[in-house]
Scaffold this motif. Structure first.
Motif, PDB file in Angstrom:
ATOM      1  N   VAL A  15     -43.624  19.157  50.663  1.00 35.51           N
ATOM      2  CA  VAL A  15     -44.084  20.411  51.248  1.00 35.51           C
ATOM      3  C   VAL A  15     -45.504  20.716  50.785  1.00 35.51           C
ATOM      4  O   VAL A  15     -45.765  20.777  49.583  1.00 35.51           O
ATOM      5  CB  VAL A  15     -43.142  21.574  50.845  1.00 35.51           C
ATOM      6  N   LEU A  16     -46.407  20.896  51.748  1.00 34.88           N
ATOM      7  CA  LEU A  16     -47.750  21.359  51.437  1.00 34.88           C
ATOM      8  C   LEU A  16     -47.724  22.882  51.510  1.00 34.88           C
ATOM      9  O   LEU A  16     -47.582  23.466  52.574  1.00 34.88           O
ATOM     10  CB  LEU A  16     -48.770  20.813  52.434  1.00 34.88           C
ATOM     11  N   ALA A  21     -51.664  26.348  46.874  1.00 36.20           N
ATOM     12  CA  ALA A  21     -52.534  25.185  46.668  1.00 36.20           C
ATOM     13  C   ALA A  21     -51.806  24.054  45.948  1.00 36.20           C
ATOM     14  O   ALA A  21     -52.244  23.564  44.912  1.00 36.20           O
ATOM     15  CB  ALA A  21     -53.806  25.585  45.922  1.00 36.20           C
ATOM     16  N   ARG A  22     -50.664  23.631  46.521  1.00 33.41           N
ATOM     17  CA  ARG A  22     -49.890  22.570  45.871  1.00 33.41           C
ATOM     18  C   ARG A  22     -49.058  21.788  46.890  1.00 33.41           C
ATOM     19  O   ARG A  22     -48.816  22.235  48.000  1.00 33.41           O
ATOM     20  CB  ARG A  22     -48.966  23.176  44.820  1.00 33.41           C
ATOM     21  N   VAL A  23     -48.633  20.605  46.455  1.00 37.82           N
ATOM     22  CA  VAL A  23     -47.658  19.803  47.189  1.00 37.82           C
ATOM     23  C   VAL A  23     -46.465  19.620  46.263  1.00 37.82           C
ATOM     24  O   VAL A  23     -46.612  19.237  45.100  1.00 37.82           O
ATOM     25  CB  VAL A  23     -48.221  18.421  47.594  1.00 37.82           C
ATOM     26  N   THR A  24     -45.274  19.907  46.772  1.00 34.04           N
ATOM     27  CA  THR A  24     -44.052  19.727  46.000  1.00 34.04           C
ATOM     28  C   THR A  24     -43.129  18.738  46.697  1.00 34.04           C
ATOM     29  O   THR A  24     -43.204  18.549  47.912  1.00 34.04           O
ATOM     30  CB  THR A  24     -43.306  21.060  45.799  1.00 34.04           C
ATOM     31  N   LYS A  25     -42.271  18.105  45.917  1.00 29.12           N
ATOM     32  CA  LYS A  25     -41.291  17.153  46.431  1.00 29.12           C
ATOM     33  C   LYS A  25     -39.901  17.695  46.130  1.00 29.12           C
ATOM     34  O   LYS A  25     -39.598  18.052  44.984  1.00 29.12           O
ATOM     35  CB  LYS A  25     -41.462  15.791  45.751  1.00 29.12           C
ATOM     36  N   TRP A  26     -39.079  17.771  47.162  1.00 38.44           N
ATOM     37  CA  TRP A  26     -37.698  18.225  47.032  1.00 38.44           C
ATOM     38  C   TRP A  26     -36.779  17.035  47.275  1.00 38.44           C
ATOM     39  O   TRP A  26     -36.725  16.501  48.378  1.00 38.44           O
ATOM     40  CB  TRP A  26     -37.410  19.326  48.045  1.00 38.44           C
ATOM     41  N   ILE A  27     -36.089  16.585  46.235  1.00 37.67           N
ATOM     42  CA  ILE A  27     -35.148  15.470  46.339  1.00 37.67           C
ATOM     43  C   ILE A  27     -33.851  15.995  46.950  1.00 37.67           C
ATOM     44  O   ILE A  27     -33.410  17.104  46.624  1.00 37.67           O
ATOM     45  CB  ILE A  27     -34.894  14.844  44.961  1.00 37.67           C
ATOM     46  N   THR A  28     -33.245  15.216  47.817  1.00 33.59           N
ATOM     47  CA  THR A  28     -32.009  15.606  48.471  1.00 33.59           C
ATOM     48  C   THR A  28     -30.975  16.056  47.451  1.00 33.59           C
ATOM     49  O   THR A  28     -30.712  15.373  46.466  1.00 33.59           O
ATOM     50  CB  THR A  28     -31.437  14.428  49.299  1.00 33.59           C
ATOM     51  N   GLY A  29     -30.422  17.252  47.660  1.00 28.68           N
ATOM     52  CA  GLY A  29     -29.403  17.797  46.767  1.00 28.68           C
ATOM     53  C   GLY A  29     -29.929  18.546  45.565  1.00 28.68           C
ATOM     54  O   GLY A  29     -29.166  19.142  44.820  1.00 28.68           O
ATOM     55  N   SER A  30     -31.249  18.548  45.370  1.00 27.03           N
ATOM     56  CA  SER A  30     -31.845  19.217  44.214  1.00 27.03           C
ATOM     57  C   SER A  30     -32.033  20.704  44.498  1.00 27.03           C
ATOM     58  O   SER A  30     -32.267  21.113  45.628  1.00 27.03           O
ATOM     59  CB  SER A  30     -33.196  18.589  43.884  1.00 27.03           C
ATOM     60  N   SER A  31     -31.972  21.506  43.445  1.00 27.03           N
ATOM     61  CA  SER A  31     -32.205  22.942  43.603  1.00 27.03           C
ATOM     62  C   SER A  31     -33.597  23.357  43.136  1.00 27.03           C
ATOM     63  O   SER A  31     -33.941  24.535  43.146  1.00 27.03           O
ATOM     64  CB  SER A  31     -31.145  23.736  42.823  1.00 27.03           C
ATOM     65  N   ALA A  33     -37.978  21.866  42.817  1.00 23.90           N
ATOM     66  CA  ALA A  33     -38.969  20.904  43.289  1.00 23.90           C
ATOM     67  C   ALA A  33     -39.732  20.281  42.135  1.00 23.90           C
ATOM     68  O   ALA A  33     -39.784  20.821  41.036  1.00 23.90           O
ATOM     69  CB  ALA A  33     -39.959  21.602  44.217  1.00 23.90           C
ATOM     70  N   THR A  34     -40.372  19.136  42.418  1.00 24.73           N
ATOM     71  CA  THR A  34     -41.275  18.467  41.495  1.00 24.73           C
ATOM     72  C   THR A  34     -42.693  18.654  42.018  1.00 24.73           C
ATOM     73  O   THR A  34     -42.953  18.422  43.197  1.00 24.73           O
ATOM     74  CB  THR A  34     -40.958  16.962  41.418  1.00 24.73           C
ATOM     75  N   LEU A  35     -43.605  19.062  41.156  1.00 21.80           N
ATOM     76  CA  LEU A  35     -44.997  19.236  41.545  1.00 21.80           C
ATOM     77  C   LEU A  35     -45.640  17.861  41.718  1.00 21.80           C
ATOM     78  O   LEU A  35     -45.607  17.028  40.814  1.00 21.80           O
ATOM     79  CB  LEU A  35     -45.740  20.046  40.484  1.00 21.80           C
ATOM     80  N   ILE A  36     -46.254  17.618  42.883  1.00 21.41           N
ATOM     81  CA  ILE A  36     -46.901  16.341  43.175  1.00 21.41           C
ATOM     82  C   ILE A  36     -48.418  16.442  43.046  1.00 21.41           C
ATOM     83  O   ILE A  36     -49.070  15.555  42.550  1.00 21.41           O
ATOM     84  CB  ILE A  36     -46.530  15.855  44.599  1.00 21.41           C
TER      85      ILE A  36
END
Length: 70
Positions: A15-16, A21-31, A33-36
């Motif tokens: 997600v942009l 001002a960030r991109v995050t990654k949401w892994i399937t099933g996770s509650s 996000a990880t900052l990319i």
């Protein structure tokens, strides 16, 4: 605010978030996000973003291109 969304081959969502001002990654099933990329608000230094507006993710997910307008 969300400006772009991409998916990888594992079903993770990238997600942009232009407003933060960030991109995050949401892994399937996770509650959570990880900052990319970015994430320290819109400031003018080389390792941060300032008003990102678009994103393109290469198919192998090794590179994410971000259109940072400022």
């Amino acid at each position: 605010s969300v400006h772009a969304i991409s998916f990888d081959q594992n079903g993770s969502i990238y997600v942009l978030d232009g407003g933060n001002a960030r991109v995050t990654k949401w892994i399937t099933g996770s509650s959570s996000a990880t900052l990319i990329a970015g994430g320290h608000e819109s400031i003018n230094v080389s390792h941060q973003m300032n008003n990102p507006a678009g994103m393109f993710m290469e198919s192998d997910v090794s590179t994410i291109w971000i259109a940072d307008t400022n």
